[in-house]
Design an enzyme around this catalytic site. Structure first.
Site, PDB file in Angstrom:
ATOM      1  N   SER A   1       0.812  -1.224   0.000  1.00 35.99           N
ATOM      2  CA  SER A   1       0.000   0.000   0.000  1.00 35.99           C
ATOM      3  C   SER A   1       0.845   1.274   0.000  1.00 35.99           C
ATOM      4  O   SER A   1       1.912   1.334   0.620  1.00 35.99           O
ATOM      5  CB  SER A   1      -0.871  -0.013   1.264  1.00 35.99           C
TER       6      SER A   1
ATOM      7  N   GLU B   1       0.206   3.606   1.757  1.00 36.51           N
ATOM      8  CA  GLU B   1       0.278   4.048   3.158  1.00 36.51           C
ATOM      9  C   GLU B   1       1.675   3.801   3.740  1.00 36.51           C
ATOM     10  O   GLU B   1       2.027   4.399   4.757  1.00 36.51           O
ATOM     11  CB  GLU B   1      -0.769   3.325   4.001  1.00 36.51           C
TER      12      GLU B   1
ATOM     13  N   TYR C   1      -1.652   0.390  10.605  1.00 30.81           N
ATOM     14  CA  TYR C   1      -1.902  -0.242   9.299  1.00 30.81           C
ATOM     15  C   TYR C   1      -0.657  -0.109   8.415  1.00 30.81           C
ATOM     16  O   TYR C   1      -0.179  -1.082   7.837  1.00 30.81           O
ATOM     17  CB  TYR C   1      -3.111   0.410   8.617  1.00 30.81           C
TER      18      TYR C   1
HETATM   19  P1  NAP Z   1     -11.450  -4.611   1.765  1.00 33.63           P
HETATM   20  O1  NAP Z   1     -12.573  -4.305   0.839  1.00 33.63           O
HETATM   21  O2  NAP Z   1     -11.466  -4.081   3.146  1.00 33.63           O
HETATM   22  O3  NAP Z   1     -11.342  -6.214   1.833  1.00 33.63           O
HETATM   23  C1  NAP Z   1     -10.527  -6.838   2.788  1.00 33.63           C
HETATM   24  C2  NAP Z   1     -10.713  -8.341   2.675  1.00 33.63           C
HETATM   25  O4  NAP Z   1      -9.898  -8.987   3.676  1.00 33.63           O
HETATM   26  C3  NAP Z   1     -12.159  -8.801   2.918  1.00 33.63           C
HETATM   27  O5  NAP Z   1     -12.451  -9.876   2.055  1.00 33.63           O
HETATM   28  C4  NAP Z   1     -12.098  -9.296   4.355  1.00 33.63           C
HETATM   29  O6  NAP Z   1     -13.062 -10.259   4.667  1.00 33.63           O
HETATM   30  C5  NAP Z   1     -10.702  -9.929   4.370  1.00 33.63           C
HETATM   31  N1  NAP Z   1     -10.210 -10.132   5.731  1.00 33.63           N
HETATM   32  C6  NAP Z   1     -10.164  -9.241   6.747  1.00 33.63           C
HETATM   33  N2  NAP Z   1      -9.687  -9.819   7.859  1.00 33.63           N
HETATM   34  C7  NAP Z   1      -9.432 -11.116   7.539  1.00 33.63           C
HETATM   35  C8  NAP Z   1      -8.960 -12.220   8.278  1.00 33.63           C
HETATM   36  N3  NAP Z   1      -8.662 -12.140   9.580  1.00 33.63           N
HETATM   37  N4  NAP Z   1      -8.817 -13.412   7.639  1.00 33.63           N
HETATM   38  C9  NAP Z   1      -9.140 -13.540   6.326  1.00 33.63           C
HETATM   39  N5  NAP Z   1      -9.619 -12.513   5.574  1.00 33.63           N
HETATM   40  C10 NAP Z   1      -9.756 -11.318   6.184  1.00 33.63           C
HETATM   41  O7  NAP Z   1     -10.055  -4.200   1.112  1.00 33.63           O
HETATM   42  P2  NAP Z   1      -9.708  -3.834  -0.420  1.00 33.63           P
HETATM   43  O8  NAP Z   1      -9.904  -2.393  -0.608  1.00 33.63           O
HETATM   44  O9  NAP Z   1     -10.341  -4.823  -1.303  1.00 33.63           O
HETATM   45  O10 NAP Z   1      -8.116  -4.059  -0.395  1.00 33.63           O
HETATM   46  C11 NAP Z   1      -7.539  -5.326  -0.697  1.00 33.63           C
HETATM   47  C12 NAP Z   1      -6.128  -5.379  -0.143  1.00 33.63           C
HETATM   48  O11 NAP Z   1      -5.356  -4.335  -0.735  1.00 33.63           O
HETATM   49  C13 NAP Z   1      -6.000  -5.178   1.351  1.00 33.63           C
HETATM   50  O12 NAP Z   1      -4.913  -5.947   1.798  1.00 33.63           O
HETATM   51  C14 NAP Z   1      -5.685  -3.697   1.498  1.00 33.63           C
HETATM   52  O13 NAP Z   1      -4.992  -3.478   2.714  1.00 33.63           O
HETATM   53  C15 NAP Z   1      -4.820  -3.502   0.288  1.00 33.63           C
HETATM   54  N6  NAP Z   1      -4.799  -2.164  -0.310  1.00 33.63           N
HETATM   55  C16 NAP Z   1      -5.960  -1.535  -0.616  1.00 33.63           C
HETATM   56  C17 NAP Z   1      -5.932  -0.297  -1.253  1.00 33.63           C
HETATM   57  C18 NAP Z   1      -7.188   0.416  -1.660  1.00 33.63           C
HETATM   58  O14 NAP Z   1      -7.119   1.614  -1.944  1.00 33.63           O
HETATM   59  N7  NAP Z   1      -8.321  -0.255  -1.744  1.00 33.63           N
HETATM   60  C19 NAP Z   1      -4.689   0.273  -1.569  1.00 33.63           C
HETATM   61  C20 NAP Z   1      -3.527  -0.413  -1.264  1.00 33.63           C
HETATM   62  C21 NAP Z   1      -3.586  -1.639  -0.647  1.00 33.63           C
HETATM   63  P3  NAP Z   1     -14.524  -9.853   5.247  1.00 33.63           P
HETATM   64  O15 NAP Z   1     -15.379  -9.615   4.038  1.00 33.63           O
HETATM   65  O16 NAP Z   1     -14.893 -11.065   6.021  1.00 33.63           O
HETATM   66  O17 NAP Z   1     -14.338  -8.626   6.096  1.00 33.63           O
HETATM   67  O1  F7E Z   2      -9.097   8.079   3.900  1.00 34.81           O
HETATM   68  C1  F7E Z   2      -9.546  11.507   5.097  1.00 34.81           C
HETATM   69  C2  F7E Z   2      -8.606  10.605   5.874  1.00 34.81           C
HETATM   70  O2  F7E Z   2     -10.091   5.986   4.831  1.00 34.81           O
HETATM   71  C3  F7E Z   2      -8.582   8.940   2.906  1.00 34.81           C
HETATM   72  C4  F7E Z   2      -7.290   2.052   2.417  1.00 34.81           C
HETATM   73  O3  F7E Z   2      -7.817   1.349   1.313  1.00 34.81           O
HETATM   74  O4  F7E Z   2      -6.111   3.555   1.000  1.00 34.81           O
HETATM   75  C5  F7E Z   2      -7.060   3.494   2.036  1.00 34.81           C
HETATM   76  O5  F7E Z   2      -6.613   4.197   3.176  1.00 34.81           O
HETATM   77  C6  F7E Z   2      -8.326  10.320   3.508  1.00 34.81           C
HETATM   78  C7  F7E Z   2      -7.556  10.291   4.820  1.00 34.81           C
HETATM   79  O6  F7E Z   2      -8.409   5.892   2.910  1.00 34.81           O
HETATM   80  C8  F7E Z   2     -12.855  11.135   6.491  1.00 34.81           C
HETATM   81  O7  F7E Z   2      -8.087  11.275   7.028  1.00 34.81           O
HETATM   82  C9  F7E Z   2     -11.555  12.770   5.919  1.00 34.81           C
HETATM   83  O8  F7E Z   2      -6.601  11.301   4.802  1.00 34.81           O
HETATM   84  O9  F7E Z   2     -10.668   6.701   2.465  1.00 34.81           O
HETATM   85  P1  F7E Z   2      -9.665   6.620   3.545  1.00 34.81           P
HETATM   86  P2  F7E Z   2      -6.881   5.755   3.389  1.00 34.81           P
HETATM   87  O10 F7E Z   2      -6.724   6.045   4.820  1.00 34.81           O
HETATM   88  O11 F7E Z   2      -6.083   6.573   2.439  1.00 34.81           O
HETATM   89  C10 F7E Z   2      -4.825   3.005   1.316  1.00 34.81           C
HETATM   90  C11 F7E Z   2      -3.950   3.114   0.098  1.00 34.81           C
HETATM   91  C12 F7E Z   2      -4.899   1.631   1.869  1.00 34.81           C
HETATM   92  O12 F7E Z   2      -4.002   0.822   1.693  1.00 34.81           O
HETATM   93  C13 F7E Z   2      -5.986   1.377   2.841  1.00 34.81           C
HETATM   94  O13 F7E Z   2      -6.239  -0.029   2.958  1.00 34.81           O
HETATM   95  O14 F7E Z   2      -9.599  10.895   3.815  1.00 34.81           O
HETATM   96  N1  F7E Z   2     -10.892  11.606   5.650  1.00 34.81           N
HETATM   97  N2  F7E Z   2     -12.752  12.486   6.454  1.00 34.81           N
HETATM   98  C14 F7E Z   2     -11.678  10.577   5.982  1.00 34.81           C
HETATM   99  N3  F7E Z   2     -11.487   9.241   5.873  1.00 34.81           N
HETATM  100  C15 F7E Z   2     -12.496   8.427   6.291  1.00 34.81           C
HETATM  101  N4  F7E Z   2     -12.346   7.080   6.184  1.00 34.81           N
HETATM  102  N5  F7E Z   2     -13.667   8.928   6.802  1.00 34.81           N
HETATM  103  C16 F7E Z   2     -13.882  10.276   6.932  1.00 34.81           C
HETATM  104  O15 F7E Z   2     -14.934  10.690   7.402  1.00 34.81           O
END
Ligand code: NAP
Ligand code: F7E
Length: 340
Positions: A130, A132, A154
């Site tokens: 990520s 992050e 995270y």
């Molecule tokens: P998501 O929608 O939150 O999905 C997370 C998945 O992980 C869900 O299927 C969840 O299952 C499963 N999970 C959570 N805890 C688990 C456990 N203890 N054992 C087995 N499975 C578990 O996340 P996403 O946005 O699809 O992201 C996919 C991956 O990419 C994650 O690793 C995330 O950290 C990473 N990532 C995401 C982004 C982004 O912007 N979306 C960017 C960079 C990296 P349940 O349905 O049961 O909760």
């Molecule tokens: O926040 C701000 C918050 O929770 C984005 C995950 O998929 O992407 C995701 O992480 C920004 C942050 O995503 C609210 O403070 C303001 O600056 O949508 P987010 P994230 O934290 O960037 C990365 C790449 C991952 O890997 C992660 O798994 O938005 N923000 N107001 C808020 N964020 C949330 N959630 N809710 C608010 O009300």
């Protein structure tokens, strides 16, 4: 026929990746957690398809905290490719449950990597790393060589998993690769991430069902792309001749406020009348700005983002407006009680 095993199959990315792999003729096995309620909405359309279920799509109970089951599944399935997407993926929540976040995201990755070794199989392994990890960024844009400075439990857990993946590649010659993905969104994005929270609120406010939306830091800037394109990059990363790590991003950055302006503007509303600040959504440490440089992915994978910021916002707002209209019109079909 290639066989893939996916953790996180019920998540946003897991669902798009499963669609992609099935369309490419793969047999797909997904690991799901047992819960007291159904939580397979994102893949029900695939699981309930009689041509896929039981023929090319299989779901197995398991958990990233349960190494015995991971070893058992790897022994049984002997997959060609593993997409490790499962995680406690919410940054704000990771401050509330840091130990759990580390156990699932960091140790969970080691559990899978060790299960691969113990089962004596040689699958290609994709790690969902990520942006992050860059956290308090030392350069803009961030690229594969940018040092990490995570700002949350995270982010820290993902740095561990990133290096574990590199370490197993270097130590055991495993085809193990990191996709360092910047934020990617879609109508299937979890409802507590900021983009989806805003697009859902726009739909509800427009329909007169909600008065305000409460947000935290509006100044944070993110490089937001479109999730289906990002899952294609995951697949490409595992099709290369040798394993490597890639930044996947759009190369643009926009603030949360800009997202609000664009999203409310699409339905003819002024965001300033509906967005309120709520301290509860602020984080103990914030990632102020993320902007990725995807040029390595373009050069080596031939991958390029097509959907940029304005189109992404439009896709999400239109999807939430339509979903709400369908629900209000009673058009949403009853869910068949056939989930695993
Ligand atoms: P998501 O929608 O939150 O999905 C997370 C998945 O992980 C869900 O299927 C969840 O299952 C499963 N999970 C959570 N805890 C688990 C456990 N203890 N054992 C087995 N499975 C578990 O996340 P996403 O946005 O699809 O992201 C996919 C991956 O990419 C994650 O690793 C995330 O950290 C990473 N990532 C995401 C982004 C982004 O912007 N979306 C960017 C960079 C990296 P349940 O349905 O049961 O909760
Ligand atoms: O926040 C701000 C918050 O929770 C984005 C995950 O998929 O992407 C995701 O992480 C920004 C942050 O995503 C609210 O403070 C303001 O600056 O949508 P987010 P994230 O934290 O960037 C990365 C790449 C991952 O890997 C992660 O798994 O938005 N923000 N107001 C808020 N964020 C949330 N959630 N809710 C608010 O009300």
């Amino acid at each position: 026929m290639k066989r893939a095993l996916t953790t996180g199959v019920t998540g946003q990315d897991g669902s798009y990746l499963t669609e992609l792999l099935l369309s490419k003729g793969y047999e797909v096995h997904g690991i799901i957690r047992r819960a007291s309620t159904f939580h397979t909405e994102r893949i029900d359309h695939l699981y309930q398809d009689p041509h896929l279920r039981g023929t090319r799509l299989f779901l197995h109970y398991g958990d990233l905290s349960d190494s015995v089951t991971l070893v058992k599944l790897l022994n049984e399935l002997k997959p060609d490719e593993i997409y490790h997407l499962g995680a406690q993926s919410h940054v704000r929540v990771s401050f509330d449950i840091p130990e759990y976040t580390a156990d699932i995201n960091a140790v969970g990755t080691i559990r899978i990597l060790e299960a691969i070794r113990q089962a004596g199989v040689r699958p290609r392994f994709y790690q969902a790393s990520s942006s992050e990890m860059f956290g308090k960024v030392v350069e803009i844009p961030q690229r594969e060589t940018t040092p990490f400075h995570p700002r949350s439990p995270y982010g820290v857990s993902k740095v561990f998993a990133f290096w574990a993946t590199v370490n197993y590649r270097e130590s055991y010659g495993l085809f193990a690769a990191n996709g360092v993905l910047f934020n990617h969104e879609s109508p299937r994005r979890g409802e507590t991430f900021v983009t989806r929270k805003i697009s859902r609120a726009v739909a509800h406010i427009k329909a007169g069902l909600q008065k305000k939306v409460y947000l935290g830091n509006l100044e944070a800037k993110r490089d937001w792309g479109y999730a289906p394109e990002y899952t294609e990059a995951m697949w490409l990363i595992l099709q290369q001749d040798s394993p490597d790590d890639y930044v996947i991003a759009t190369g643009e950055t926009h603030s949360v406020q800009e997202f609000c302006e664009e999203a409310f503007g699409l339905v003819g509303l002024d965001w300033r009348r509906y967005v309120e600040l709520d301290q509860r959504y602020l984080r103990p440490a914030e990632v102020d700005v993320l902007m990725g440089d995807p040029s390595k992915a373009k050069k080596r994978l031939g991958w390029e983002p097509k959907v940029k910021f304005k189109e992404l916002v439009k896709i999400m707002v239109e999807a939430d407006v339509k979903a709400l209209e369908d629900r209000l019109a009673g058009k949403v079909p009853a869910v068949e009680d056939e989930r695993p």
